[in-house]
Design a protein around this motif. Structure first.
Motif, PDB file in Angstrom:
ATOM      1  N   UNK A 194       0.798  -1.230   0.000  1.00 45.84           N
ATOM      2  CA  UNK A 194       0.000   0.000   0.000  1.00 45.84           C
ATOM      3  C   UNK A 194       0.829   1.278   0.000  1.00 45.84           C
ATOM      4  N   UNK A 195       2.096   1.201   0.464  1.00 49.84           N
ATOM      5  CA  UNK A 195       2.923   2.391   0.558  1.00 49.84           C
ATOM      6  C   UNK A 195       4.234   2.197  -0.192  1.00 49.84           C
ATOM      7  N   UNK A 196       4.886   3.298  -0.476  1.00 52.82           N
ATOM      8  CA  UNK A 196       6.247   3.290  -0.992  1.00 52.82           C
ATOM      9  C   UNK A 196       7.121   4.080  -0.024  1.00 52.82           C
ATOM     10  N   UNK A 197       8.383   3.719   0.049  1.00 51.37           N
ATOM     11  CA  UNK A 197       9.344   4.391   0.928  1.00 51.37           C
ATOM     12  C   UNK A 197       9.929   5.583   0.186  1.00 51.37           C
ATOM     13  N   UNK A 198       9.661   6.793   0.683  1.00 50.27           N
ATOM     14  CA  UNK A 198      10.117   7.996  -0.023  1.00 50.27           C
ATOM     15  C   UNK A 198      11.306   8.666   0.661  1.00 50.27           C
ATOM     16  N   UNK A 199      11.537   8.378   1.933  1.00 53.20           N
ATOM     17  CA  UNK A 199      12.673   8.999   2.630  1.00 53.20           C
ATOM     18  C   UNK A 199      13.093   8.124   3.805  1.00 53.20           C
ATOM     19  N   UNK A 200      14.393   8.017   3.997  1.00 54.68           N
ATOM     20  CA  UNK A 200      14.953   7.303   5.141  1.00 54.68           C
ATOM     21  C   UNK A 200      16.130   8.116   5.650  1.00 54.68           C
ATOM     22  N   UNK A 201      15.890   8.922   6.663  1.00 54.24           N
ATOM     23  CA  UNK A 201      16.942   9.683   7.320  1.00 54.24           C
ATOM     24  C   UNK A 201      17.529   8.812   8.421  1.00 54.24           C
ATOM     25  N   UNK A 202      18.791   8.437   8.242  1.00 54.51           N
ATOM     26  CA  UNK A 202      19.429   7.479   9.143  1.00 54.51           C
ATOM     27  C   UNK A 202      19.288   7.910  10.594  1.00 54.51           C
ATOM     28  N   UNK A 203      18.832   6.976  11.425  1.00 50.12           N
ATOM     29  CA  UNK A 203      18.686   7.181  12.868  1.00 50.12           C
ATOM     30  C   UNK A 203      17.688   8.287  13.217  1.00 50.12           C
ATOM     31  N   UNK A 204      16.819   8.655  12.240  1.00 49.83           N
ATOM     32  CA  UNK A 204      15.900   9.729  12.542  1.00 49.83           C
ATOM     33  C   UNK A 204      14.460   9.396  12.145  1.00 49.83           C
ATOM     34  N   UNK A 205      14.229   9.070  10.875  1.00 48.43           N
ATOM     35  CA  UNK A 205      12.853   8.802  10.447  1.00 48.43           C
ATOM     36  C   UNK A 205      12.825   8.055   9.131  1.00 48.43           C
ATOM     37  N   UNK A 206      11.704   7.336   8.914  1.00 46.93           N
ATOM     38  CA  UNK A 206      11.341   6.785   7.615  1.00 46.93           C
ATOM     39  C   UNK A 206       9.988   7.370   7.251  1.00 46.93           C
ATOM     40  N   UNK A 207       9.834   7.762   6.009  1.00 49.50           N
ATOM     41  CA  UNK A 207       8.565   8.358   5.574  1.00 49.50           C
ATOM     42  C   UNK A 207       7.978   7.528   4.437  1.00 49.50           C
ATOM     43  N   UNK A 208       6.690   7.237   4.562  1.00 50.31           N
ATOM     44  CA  UNK A 208       5.955   6.459   3.570  1.00 50.31           C
ATOM     45  C   UNK A 208       4.858   7.322   2.963  1.00 50.31           C
ATOM     46  N   UNK A 209       4.604   7.083   1.683  1.00 48.30           N
ATOM     47  CA  UNK A 209       3.455   7.690   1.017  1.00 48.30           C
ATOM     48  C   UNK A 209       2.752   6.606   0.201  1.00 48.30           C
ATOM     49  N   UNK A 210       1.450   6.729  -0.019  1.00 48.60           N
ATOM     50  CA  UNK A 210       0.715   5.677  -0.731  1.00 48.60           C
ATOM     51  C   UNK A 210       1.286   5.428  -2.126  1.00 48.60           C
ATOM     52  N   UNK A 211       1.351   4.155  -2.482  1.00 48.79           N
ATOM     53  CA  UNK A 211       1.747   3.804  -3.847  1.00 48.79           C
ATOM     54  C   UNK A 211       0.573   4.054  -4.784  1.00 48.79           C
ATOM     55  N   UNK A 212       0.753   4.867  -5.826  1.00 44.85           N
ATOM     56  CA  UNK A 212      -0.364   5.130  -6.744  1.00 44.85           C
ATOM     57  C   UNK A 212      -0.754   3.910  -7.556  1.00 44.85           C
ATOM     58  N   UNK A 213       0.094   2.870  -7.515  1.00 46.28           N
ATOM     59  CA  UNK A 213      -0.157   1.673  -8.321  1.00 46.28           C
ATOM     60  C   UNK A 213      -0.723   0.519  -7.500  1.00 46.28           C
ATOM     61  N   UNK A 214      -0.952   0.726  -6.223  1.00 43.00           N
ATOM     62  CA  UNK A 214      -1.468  -0.353  -5.371  1.00 43.00           C
ATOM     63  C   UNK A 214      -2.919  -0.653  -5.749  1.00 43.00           C
ATOM     64  N   UNK A 215      -3.257  -1.924  -5.871  1.00 41.68           N
ATOM     65  CA  UNK A 215      -4.572  -2.326  -6.386  1.00 41.68           C
ATOM     66  C   UNK A 215      -5.722  -1.882  -5.477  1.00 41.68           C
ATOM     67  N   UNK A 216      -5.459  -1.758  -4.158  1.00 43.22           N
ATOM     68  CA  UNK A 216      -6.519  -1.396  -3.208  1.00 43.22           C
ATOM     69  C   UNK A 216      -6.265  -0.006  -2.628  1.00 43.22           C
ATOM     70  N   UNK A 217      -5.788   0.914  -3.462  1.00 43.79           N
ATOM     71  CA  UNK A 217      -5.448   2.267  -3.012  1.00 43.79           C
ATOM     72  C   UNK A 217      -6.613   2.952  -2.302  1.00 43.79           C
ATOM     73  N   UNK A 218      -7.843   2.634  -2.669  1.00 47.66           N
ATOM     74  CA  UNK A 218      -9.010   3.307  -2.096  1.00 47.66           C
ATOM     75  C   UNK A 218      -9.149   3.061  -0.600  1.00 47.66           C
TER      76      UNK A 218
END
Length: 559
Positions: free
Chosen positions: A230-254
């Motif tokens: 459902x998500x894609x990994x858009x940012x990984x700041x080492x030892x700080x944060x990971x950020x996810x945003x919805x994958x526009x291609x996921x079959x159940x995006x709704x």
């Protein structure tokens, strides 16, 4: 030691943490923010085994089955329909026509064949789960033989193992057929587990000039990581944060509830609580026991404590020799039992964890599998422990080698190790050194069996007793004690073939009895789960399995 317990005692710290975590030069605040059980160790599906990694895997990938967000029961994922033969041995998975990777490419049956072959070739921790499929056990044995021959530089030897001999069949681009050795009721649960998720081969390898393709060192990092979840990994700041945003291609995006999710990496329990209490975090997934105990006394409505799906224990290295050489005293079952019976575990849950977890004498947590009753475990009995130690050749601890307790320094584990050290000294007259490491180094030592006695734990992965018993099979990549017992293996194999549930549970009980009697581990307590989240936070199931499907997570921020 002073601790941040309530807001008036730590106003300045709370303010600093709130300012730090509520602002960022790189991104706006996410719709849903949380602190995971620990920092991410790996996002390589073939290698992950830690809970925090597996939680993230469910956000980035999806299996043939997935988990219902509330019940955590397996439901169809990227495959539908799924045809099951009358004898329950043949599964035919039809991939959804709109199932796609996060780069827009279509999901193919080959992506599962590639992923499953890779975990077998690399002997991943969960590769043995695939042995329910015809031919996989034989393939893994052939790979092991190949690797051994290549390691010994046998003249003229070439790799011979052939994955096409397994009953994992790519019928066509959209259809995967799997034939099991026996009817296996837990197979949908296994297909919903990250070890059996697909992998995107093209994004993982780079073509060398005038040479073979090699695995990229950065294929798990954005923007290189390609998932089908459902998500894609858009940012990984080492030892700080990971950020996810919805994958526009996921079959159940709704049905993806949040437009952005951020996992914050905050190591200090005080800072974790401060970030939550300031409003910068929506969900704390593993609250420190000191905070939880005091907040429970204050009747905090946002504190949620419920039965867990795992056990904390100390592990003994059961190999004949110690790492680096020398006779290993823990190879002797009498020594292991002596240590296991020398510890008063009530002190740990009363004074270190502060959460009154159920004291454990057995491995499998009680009450999580309907109909399963654990056997008897070893009691706390110092006199019996001293007698066993003397029988093993170490009367009053004399002649026992200088060994170290391996543990990770995060959380309460240093305090626990200090207490264990004191118990072994007082009960057995044995002095062990403390050897604390940060969690990644600690984990490598445990996995590589580079220890004598170590803090460890196990949290189940799916809703069957085998999620615990499989860990200590002789062939298991998760068997970090290197304990081996043919009768244990035989009972577990027989349970895997048994369709009658009562008989299956009886076989598992006999297997666990052997484990308890031979004591490759010293159970301490069964986990409870401790969450913090407020009203308005949705999708956080209070399920003993301690898994949250981030697809369903959201926050209502309306006044």
């Amino acid at each position: 030691m002073r601790r941040l317990l309530i807001i008036p005692l730590g106003m300045l710290l709370l303010l600093g943490v709130a300012l730090y975590w509520s602002s960022s030069a790189t991104s706006q605040r996410a719709d849903f923010t949380f602190v995971n059980r620990g920092d991410i160790k790996t996002l390589d599906l073939a290698k992950m085994s830690y809970l925090q990694d597996i939680r993230m895997a469910y956000a980035l990938w999806e299996g043939l089955y997935t988990l219902d967000a509330e019940s955590l029961e397996p439901i169809p994922g990227c495959a539908w329909p799924i045809d099951i033969s009358d004898d329950k041995k043949v599964y035919t998975f039809h991939l959804r026509p709109d199932a796609q990777w996060s780069n827009g490419e279509p999901l193919r049956a080959h992506d599962f064949v590639f992923a499953w072959k890779r975990i077998c070739d690399e002997d991943g921790d969960y590769a043995s789960l695939l042995e329910y499929i015809q031919g996989v056990k034989e393939y893994r044995q052939a790979v092991a033989a190949d690797n051994e021959a290549i390691k010994k530089a046998v003249p003229g030897y070439t790799r011979a193992a052939n994955f096409s001999l397994t009953a994992i069949q790519e019928v066509d681009g959209q259809t995967l057929r799997v034939t099991l050795v026996n009817p296996t009721p837990i197979f949908p649960n296994l297909c919903a587990f990250p070890a059996l998720f697909p992998a995107h081969e093209k994004s993982m390898f780079v073509q060398e000039r005038n040479g073979p393709a090699r695995l990229r060192s950065d294929f798990t990092l954005p923007p290189n990581l390609v998932g089908n979840g459902p998500f894609k990994l858009v940012k990984w700041d080492f030892k700080r944060r990971l950020r996810l945003e919805p994958s526009p291609w996921y079959w159940d995006r709704a049905h993806v509830k949040s437009n952005s999710i951020e996992m914050k990496i905050i190591e200090s329990p005080q800072a974790q609580f401060a970030a939550y209490d300031s409003g910068a975090v929506d969900w704390l997934s593993d609250l420190d026991g000191d905070f939880a105990a005091k907040l429970r006394m204050r009747n905090r409505a946002d504190l949620h404590i419920f039965n867990g799906f795992g056990t904390m224990f100390y592990s003994f290295n059961c190999r004949p020799e110690l790492p680096g050489g020398g006779i290993n005293p823990f190879h002797d079952v009498r020594v292991r039992k002596a240590f296991a019976m020398a510890v008063d575990k009530s002190y740990i849950v009363d004074n270190i964890t502060h959460l009154k977890e159920p004291i454990a004498t057995t491995y499998i947590p009680p009450g999580v599998f309907p109909g399963y009753q654990s056997p008897r475990g070893l009691p706390y009995d110092v006199a019996a422990a001293r007698k066993l130690l003397a029988e093993a050749g170490y009367p009053d601890g004399m002649g026992f080698p200088k060994l170290k307790i391996n543990f990770n320094t995060e959380g309460i584990h240093a305090k626990t190790a200090e207490y264990m050290q004191r118990q072994f000294r007082e009960a057995l007259n044995i002095e062990l050194e403390l050897d604390g490491k940060e969690i990644k180094v600690f984990g490598e030592q445990l996995r590589n069996k580079n220890y004598a006695i170590s803090k460890a734990n196990w949290i189940g992965d799916y809703a069957d007793v085998s999620t615990f018993t499989d860990k200590y099979l002789s062939v298991s990549g998760n068997n970090d004690a290197d304990w081996q017992n043919p009768e244990y293996d035989r009972l577990c194999a027989e349970a895997a073939r048994e369709n009658d549930q009562d008989k299956r549970l009886a076989l598992f009980q006999r297997a666990e009895q052997i484990l308890c009697d031979e004591a490759p581990i010293m159970p301490l307590y069964h986990f409870v789960n401790v969450y913090m989240f407020r009203d308005g936070v949705h999708g956080i199931a209070l399920n003993s399995r301690n898994m949250v499907m981030l697809k369903a997570a959201s926050v209502d921020r309306s006044p």
